[in-house]
Design a protein around this motif. Structure first.
Motif, PDB file in Angstrom:
ATOM      1  N   GLY A   1       3.316   9.821   5.828  1.00 53.45           N
ATOM      2  CA  GLY A   1       2.890  10.950   4.925  1.00 53.45           C
ATOM      3  C   GLY A   1       4.197  11.755   4.434  1.00 53.45           C
ATOM      4  O   GLY A   1       5.349  11.543   4.964  1.00 53.45           O
TER       5      GLY A   1
ATOM      6  N   TYR B   1      -0.078  10.492   1.366  1.00 51.32           N
ATOM      7  CA  TYR B   1       0.059   9.418   2.464  1.00 51.32           C
ATOM      8  C   TYR B   1       0.163   8.100   1.637  1.00 51.32           C
ATOM      9  O   TYR B   1      -0.498   7.925   0.786  1.00 51.32           O
ATOM     10  CB  TYR B   1      -1.173   9.505   3.454  1.00 51.32           C
ATOM     11  CG  TYR B   1      -1.091  10.623   4.339  1.00 51.32           C
ATOM     12  CD1 TYR B   1      -0.671  10.619   5.482  1.00 51.32           C
ATOM     13  CD2 TYR B   1      -1.776  11.900   3.908  1.00 51.32           C
ATOM     14  CE1 TYR B   1      -0.577  11.611   6.366  1.00 51.32           C
ATOM     15  CE2 TYR B   1      -1.853  12.921   4.915  1.00 51.32           C
ATOM     16  CZ  TYR B   1      -1.098  12.733   6.017  1.00 51.32           C
ATOM     17  OH  TYR B   1      -1.031  13.660   6.874  1.00 51.32           O
TER      18      TYR B   1
ATOM     19  N   THR C   1       0.762   3.914   8.147  1.00 50.26           N
ATOM     20  CA  THR C   1       0.761   4.971   7.377  1.00 50.26           C
ATOM     21  C   THR C   1       2.035   5.743   7.250  1.00 50.26           C
ATOM     22  O   THR C   1       2.598   5.964   8.353  1.00 50.26           O
ATOM     23  CB  THR C   1      -0.470   5.987   7.862  1.00 50.26           C
ATOM     24  OG1 THR C   1      -0.123   6.431   9.134  1.00 50.26           O
ATOM     25  CG2 THR C   1      -1.730   5.081   7.592  1.00 50.26           C
TER      26      THR C   1
END
Length: 169
Positions: free
Chosen positions: A72, A58, A70
């Motif tokens: 990932g 991430y 964020t």
């Protein structure tokens, strides 16, 4: 704005943002708040472990030391599929939407994946009820290659997902 790869030391802050994302935009993710809130801090730390660089991870965007976004990724398994990676769990806090932060996060992830040298395709799935996200991914160079009907189900409600990809040239 600082964007960097997250590590185990970021687990507590990452879990708070992840749980916020699942509460505020529950239809956008395959995971549920109820499932994710059961994770222990050691489990969150393991999720962010840097022990297998290039396999998954991430990135986080920070403003004043706080995670505000964020993204990932994970590499596909198996010899014949290792040239592909997937983008998952992208989220930007409402206070930072429209600031270019999402593009910064996506570029950080794509630059990292491109830098591995052996990934030439990046895929993602996005619920069709989020046309703004689809437009964003198209602006980032992704193209729709298919549709998965009833990809997600919440109670009695189904969500279709647009399947998108980006080829590294």
């Amino acid at each position: 704005m600082d964007i960097r790869r997250l590590g185990p030391e970021d687990a507590e802050a990452f879990s708070a943002v992840r749980l916020e994302a699942l509460q505020k935009d529950p239809d956008a993710f395959g995971a549920t708040y109820e499932d994710e809130k059961k994770r222990t801090l050691p489990e969150w730390k393991e999720r962010l472990s840097l022990a297998t660089p290039g396999e998954s991870g991430y990135f986080g965007a920070f403003s004043d030391g706080e995670i505000v976004g964020t993204i990932g990724f994970f590499r596909h398994k198996g010899t014949k599929a290792r040239h592909k990676a997937a983008i998952v769990a992208m989220y930007v806090r409402e206070s930072h939407r429209g600031s270019g932060l999402a593009a910064g996060l996506m570029n950080a992830a794509l630059d990292y994946l491109r830098g591995l040298g052996d990934i030439d395709q990046v895929q993602l799935a996005v619920v069709t009820t989020n046309p703004a996200a689809i437009r964003f991914y198209e602006k980032m160079g992704f193209s729709v290659y298919g549709m998965e009907k009833r990809a997600l189900r919440a109670g009695e409600k189904y969500f279709d997902e647009a399947l998108m990809y980006l080829l590294f040239e």
